[in-house]
Design a protein around this motif. Structure first.
Motif, mmCIF file in Angstrom:
data_model
loop_
_atom_site.group_PDB
_atom_site.id
_atom_site.type_symbol
_atom_site.label_atom_id
_atom_site.label_comp_id
_atom_site.label_asym_id
_atom_site.label_seq_id
_atom_site.Cartn_x
_atom_site.Cartn_y
_atom_site.Cartn_z
ATOM 1 N N PRO A 1 44.988 34.928 42.916
ATOM 2 C CA PRO A 1 45.863 36.371 43.399
ATOM 3 C C PRO A 1 45.578 37.639 42.490
ATOM 4 O O PRO A 1 46.046 38.529 42.766
ATOM 5 C CB PRO A 1 47.311 35.768 42.952
ATOM 6 C CG PRO A 1 47.310 34.256 42.633
ATOM 7 C CD PRO A 1 45.695 33.857 42.678
ATOM 8 N N ILE A 2 44.780 37.220 41.266
ATOM 9 C CA ILE A 2 44.481 38.320 40.595
ATOM 10 C C ILE A 2 43.178 39.196 40.935
ATOM 11 O O ILE A 2 43.415 40.304 41.221
ATOM 12 C CB ILE A 2 44.132 37.729 39.120
ATOM 13 C CG1 ILE A 2 45.245 37.064 38.782
ATOM 14 C CG2 ILE A 2 43.656 39.028 38.169
ATOM 15 C CD1 ILE A 2 45.112 36.116 37.340
ATOM 16 N N LEU A 3 42.297 38.411 41.513
ATOM 17 C CA LEU A 3 41.190 39.145 42.353
ATOM 18 C C LEU A 3 40.854 39.394 43.525
ATOM 19 O O LEU A 3 40.287 40.373 43.977
ATOM 20 C CB LEU A 3 39.725 38.372 41.580
ATOM 21 C CG LEU A 3 39.523 38.244 40.235
ATOM 22 C CD1 LEU A 3 38.293 37.513 40.099
ATOM 23 C CD2 LEU A 3 39.625 39.520 39.419
ATOM 24 N N ALA A 4 41.681 38.540 44.283
ATOM 25 C CA ALA A 4 41.717 38.579 45.883
ATOM 26 C C ALA A 4 41.911 40.033 46.217
ATOM 27 O O ALA A 4 41.353 40.580 47.218
ATOM 28 C CB ALA A 4 42.665 37.923 46.534
ATOM 29 N N PRO A 5 43.041 40.887 45.925
ATOM 30 C CA PRO A 5 43.058 42.114 46.305
ATOM 31 C C PRO A 5 41.999 43.086 46.047
ATOM 32 O O PRO A 5 41.776 44.185 46.594
ATOM 33 C CB PRO A 5 44.355 42.689 45.477
ATOM 34 C CG PRO A 5 44.927 41.421 44.892
ATOM 35 C CD PRO A 5 43.938 40.342 44.738
ATOM 36 N N LEU A 6 41.250 42.856 44.930
ATOM 37 C CA LEU A 6 39.996 43.678 44.698
ATOM 38 C C LEU A 6 38.779 43.423 45.420
ATOM 39 O O LEU A 6 37.888 44.254 45.569
ATOM 40 C CB LEU A 6 39.596 43.599 42.981
ATOM 41 C CG LEU A 6 40.745 44.103 42.145
ATOM 42 C CD1 LEU A 6 40.423 43.473 40.764
ATOM 43 C CD2 LEU A 6 41.190 45.367 42.489
ATOM 44 N N VAL B 1 40.239 42.900 35.254
ATOM 45 C CA VAL B 1 40.948 43.903 36.074
ATOM 46 C C VAL B 1 41.332 44.950 35.178
ATOM 47 O O VAL B 1 41.199 46.090 35.549
ATOM 48 C CB VAL B 1 42.281 43.260 36.671
ATOM 49 C CG1 VAL B 1 43.065 44.503 37.423
ATOM 50 C CG2 VAL B 1 41.919 42.019 37.548
ATOM 51 N N GLU B 2 41.796 44.770 34.056
ATOM 52 C CA GLU B 2 42.155 45.940 33.024
ATOM 53 C C GLU B 2 40.842 46.804 32.697
ATOM 54 O O GLU B 2 40.954 47.919 32.468
ATOM 55 C CB GLU B 2 42.834 45.534 31.649
ATOM 56 C CG GLU B 2 43.428 46.284 30.920
ATOM 57 C CD GLU B 2 44.785 47.120 31.440
ATOM 58 O OE1 GLU B 2 44.609 48.108 30.896
ATOM 59 O OE2 GLU B 2 45.236 46.405 32.154
ATOM 60 N N SER B 3 39.798 46.010 32.665
ATOM 61 C CA SER B 3 38.286 46.526 32.183
ATOM 62 C C SER B 3 37.990 47.833 33.450
ATOM 63 O O SER B 3 37.299 48.804 33.268
ATOM 64 C CB SER B 3 37.266 45.888 32.152
ATOM 65 O OG SER B 3 36.990 45.113 33.302
ATOM 66 N N PHE B 4 38.478 47.430 34.586
ATOM 67 C CA PHE B 4 38.210 48.244 35.694
ATOM 68 C C PHE B 4 38.986 49.348 35.974
ATOM 69 O O PHE B 4 39.143 50.332 36.790
ATOM 70 C CB PHE B 4 38.300 47.604 37.159
ATOM 71 C CG PHE B 4 37.144 46.523 37.273
ATOM 72 C CD1 PHE B 4 36.050 46.726 36.972
ATOM 73 C CD2 PHE B 4 37.841 45.464 37.932
ATOM 74 C CE1 PHE B 4 34.905 45.869 37.193
ATOM 75 C CE2 PHE B 4 36.706 44.222 38.053
ATOM 76 C CZ PHE B 4 35.184 44.688 37.552
ATOM 77 N N THR B 5 40.307 49.321 35.086
ATOM 78 C CA THR B 5 41.440 50.447 35.254
ATOM 79 C C THR B 5 40.854 51.852 34.643
ATOM 80 O O THR B 5 40.378 51.810 33.693
ATOM 81 C CB THR B 5 42.442 50.044 34.457
ATOM 82 O OG1 THR B 5 42.853 48.654 35.177
ATOM 83 C CG2 THR B 5 43.804 50.998 34.679
ATOM 84 N N VAL B 6 40.950 53.053 35.285
ATOM 85 C CA VAL B 6 40.594 54.292 34.708
ATOM 86 C C VAL B 6 41.858 55.049 34.280
ATOM 87 O O VAL B 6 42.667 55.295 35.071
ATOM 88 C CB VAL B 6 39.674 55.111 35.975
ATOM 89 C CG1 VAL B 6 39.322 56.247 35.327
ATOM 90 C CG2 VAL B 6 38.436 54.237 36.129
ATOM 91 N N ARG B 7 41.991 55.368 33.126
ATOM 92 C CA ARG B 7 43.188 55.952 32.631
ATOM 93 C C ARG B 7 42.842 57.440 32.937
ATOM 94 O O ARG B 7 42.142 57.829 33.076
ATOM 95 C CB ARG B 7 43.203 55.828 30.935
ATOM 96 C CG ARG B 7 43.271 54.298 30.553
ATOM 97 C CD ARG B 7 44.618 53.708 30.993
ATOM 98 N NE ARG B 7 44.820 52.456 30.673
ATOM 99 C CZ ARG B 7 45.250 51.269 31.192
ATOM 100 N NH1 ARG B 7 46.156 51.629 32.302
ATOM 101 N NH2 ARG B 7 45.212 50.251 30.631
#
Length: 72
Positions: free
Chosen positions: A22-27, A63-69
């Motif tokens: 459920p963490i990676l499936a949406p990506l 997932v957090e590492s993919f997040t662009v602030r």
């Protein structure tokens, strides 16, 4: 029990099961992409012998590492 003790067993994911989590499936991250990220040391993981496992915390960190602030 202390507050740091987990009440449930941690989920371990493999290369084959992590993309469906459920963490990676949406990506839409594939098994191949995950293998490349491990080879390039872009994701934390557990290695026991030749087997590679990921915890929920590892996947959340990915997932957090993919997040662009946003710049403000």
């Amino acid at each position: 029990m202390t507050s740091k003790t987990r009440t449930t067993d941690p989920q371990l994911w493999t290369y084959a099961t992590a993309p469906g989590s459920p963490i990676l499936a949406p990506l839409g991250i594939s098994e191949r992409q995950l293998r490349r990220m491990v080879e390039n040391r872009k994701v934390d993981h557990l290695k026991i012998g030749h087997r590679v496992f990921f915890t929920d915390d590892h996947l959340h960190a990915l997932v957090e590492s993919f997040t662009v602030r946003a710049a403000r």
